[in-house]
Design a protein around this motif. Structure first.
Motif, PDB file in Angstrom:
ATOM      1  N   LEU A  24       7.091  34.650  78.952  1.00 34.98           N
ATOM      2  CA  LEU A  24       6.941  35.728  77.978  1.00 34.98           C
ATOM      3  C   LEU A  24       6.436  36.993  78.668  1.00 34.98           C
ATOM      4  O   LEU A  24       5.915  36.925  79.787  1.00 34.98           O
ATOM      5  N   PRO A  25       6.578  38.156  78.038  1.00 42.07           N
ATOM      6  CA  PRO A  25       6.082  39.401  78.655  1.00 42.07           C
ATOM      7  C   PRO A  25       4.606  39.336  79.056  1.00 42.07           C
ATOM      8  O   PRO A  25       4.197  39.972  80.028  1.00 42.07           O
ATOM      9  N   SER A  26       3.813  38.558  78.349  1.00 43.09           N
ATOM     10  CA  SER A  26       2.386  38.426  78.653  1.00 43.09           C
ATOM     11  C   SER A  26       2.124  37.572  79.890  1.00 43.09           C
ATOM     12  O   SER A  26       0.995  37.509  80.377  1.00 43.09           O
ATOM     13  N   GLY A  27       3.160  36.892  80.381  1.00 41.23           N
ATOM     14  CA  GLY A  27       2.988  35.962  81.485  1.00 41.23           C
ATOM     15  C   GLY A  27       2.816  34.521  81.030  1.00 41.23           C
ATOM     16  O   GLY A  27       2.903  33.599  81.842  1.00 41.23           O
ATOM     17  N   LEU A  28       2.554  34.318  79.747  1.00 39.80           N
ATOM     18  CA  LEU A  28       2.492  32.950  79.229  1.00 39.80           C
ATOM     19  C   LEU A  28       3.868  32.310  79.322  1.00 39.80           C
ATOM     20  O   LEU A  28       4.893  32.996  79.273  1.00 39.80           O
ATOM     21  N   GLN A  29       3.882  31.002  79.428  1.00 40.99           N
ATOM     22  CA  GLN A  29       5.134  30.268  79.551  1.00 40.99           C
ATOM     23  C   GLN A  29       5.413  29.443  78.306  1.00 40.99           C
ATOM     24  O   GLN A  29       4.486  28.978  77.633  1.00 40.99           O
ATOM     25  N   LEU A  30       6.687  29.277  78.015  1.00 36.43           N
ATOM     26  CA  LEU A  30       7.136  28.270  77.054  1.00 36.43           C
ATOM     27  C   LEU A  30       7.714  27.152  77.898  1.00 36.43           C
ATOM     28  O   LEU A  30       8.641  27.378  78.678  1.00 36.43           O
ATOM     29  N   ARG A  31       7.160  25.964  77.756  1.00 36.82           N
ATOM     30  CA  ARG A  31       7.581  24.826  78.572  1.00 36.82           C
ATOM     31  C   ARG A  31       7.514  23.572  77.714  1.00 36.82           C
ATOM     32  O   ARG A  31       6.861  23.548  76.665  1.00 36.82           O
ATOM     33  N   PRO A  32       8.182  22.507  78.147  1.00 40.00           N
ATOM     34  CA  PRO A  32       8.045  21.251  77.399  1.00 40.00           C
ATOM     35  C   PRO A  32       6.593  20.785  77.393  1.00 40.00           C
ATOM     36  O   PRO A  32       5.806  21.127  78.289  1.00 40.00           O
ATOM     37  N   TRP A  33       6.245  20.020  76.381  1.00 36.42           N
ATOM     38  CA  TRP A  33       4.925  19.397  76.348  1.00 36.42           C
ATOM     39  C   TRP A  33       4.903  18.238  77.332  1.00 36.42           C
ATOM     40  O   TRP A  33       5.880  17.501  77.462  1.00 36.42           O
ATOM     41  N   TYR A  34       3.775  18.095  78.022  1.00 36.32           N
ATOM     42  CA  TYR A  34       3.567  16.991  78.953  1.00 36.32           C
ATOM     43  C   TYR A  34       2.552  16.027  78.349  1.00 36.32           C
ATOM     44  O   TYR A  34       1.697  16.429  77.556  1.00 36.32           O
ATOM     45  N   GLU A  35       2.638  14.795  78.764  1.00 34.95           N
ATOM     46  CA  GLU A  35       1.653  13.822  78.287  1.00 34.95           C
ATOM     47  C   GLU A  35       0.239  14.243  78.668  1.00 34.95           C
ATOM     48  O   GLU A  35      -0.721  13.937  77.960  1.00 34.95           O
ATOM     49  N   SER A  36       0.092  15.009  79.737  1.00 32.23           N
ATOM     50  CA  SER A  36      -1.230  15.514  80.125  1.00 32.23           C
ATOM     51  C   SER A  36      -1.767  16.567  79.152  1.00 32.23           C
ATOM     52  O   SER A  36      -2.940  16.942  79.235  1.00 32.23           O
ATOM     53  N   ASP A  37      -0.936  17.043  78.218  1.00 35.44           N
ATOM     54  CA  ASP A  37      -1.374  17.981  77.183  1.00 35.44           C
ATOM     55  C   ASP A  37      -1.967  17.264  75.969  1.00 35.44           C
ATOM     56  O   ASP A  37      -2.299  17.911  74.975  1.00 35.44           O
TER      57      ASP A  37
END
Length: 196
Positions: A24-37
């Motif tokens: 995203l423009p803010s630098g945040l990412q959209l990514r799949p969820w991981y089991e570590s989440d």
């Protein structure tokens, strides 16, 4: 009798591809969820705003881990596309999803939430616009919608700023902990103009 209307999105387009990641423009990412989440997902269920508007119930860390695995299966089953919103290499601060996917009919509905650490900077508007671009241009959907309680102005602002027109109010449409809520229905179609 054969169905004379071809599917808007052919079966297999989602399940035969890897879930994309976006920045995203803010630098945040959209990514799949991981089991570590799993801890973050369990913690999100304790946030009062997420509880009020998304009705997630309570999850143990083990249940959250199982839910994340089910989300992966929902991609494979072409039922939903669910992303974590996260800083690079850090815990998720939110979720955005296209749920209730109807590839045959070409539509899907947004679900989203942010933890307090992710709120207030326009993140959800950016995430909604980014996922909308992917849904229309890459996946090939025709119509996307957002529904939210009329008592949730923050979600209304996200929908409006992301270019989703208010189409009407659905009376007594969703049961929350404090009773039945009217819901706004916002939508955009593939040919709508993008917000500036």
């Amino acid at each position: 009798m054969l169905n004379a209307i071809s599917p808007v999105v052919p079966a297999g387009r989602l399940s035969q591809s890897r879930q994309p990641a976006f920045v995203l423009p803010s630098g945040l990412q959209l990514r799949p969820w991981y089991e570590s989440d799993a801890q973050t997902l369990a913690d999100s269920c304790l946030d009062p705003d997420i509880q009020q508007w998304n009705r997630p119930g309570q999850l143990t860390v083990g249940e959250a881990r199982q839910k994340i695995v089910r989300w992966r299966h929902r991609w494979e089953g072409e039922q939903a596309a669910i992303w974590a919103i996260a800083p690079e290499d850090r815990a998720a601060v939110g979720l955005i999803a296209l749920a209730d996917l109807d590839l045959q009919g070409g539509s899907g509905e947004f679900v989203y939430w942010l933890l307090p650490a992710g709120r207030g900077g326009g993140t959800m508007v950016d995430a909604t616009v980014r996922v909308s671009h992917w849904a229309f241009q890459d996946l090939g959907l025709h119509r996307l919608r957002i529904t939210h309680s009329v008592a949730n102005p923050a979600s209304c602002r996200v929908a409006t700023r992301a270019g989703f027109l208010l189409e009407g109010t659905m009376r007594s449409a969703l049961l929350h902990a404090d009773g039945w809520h009217d819901e706004h229905l916002h939508a955009r179609i593939q040919d709508d103009t993008w917000p500036a």
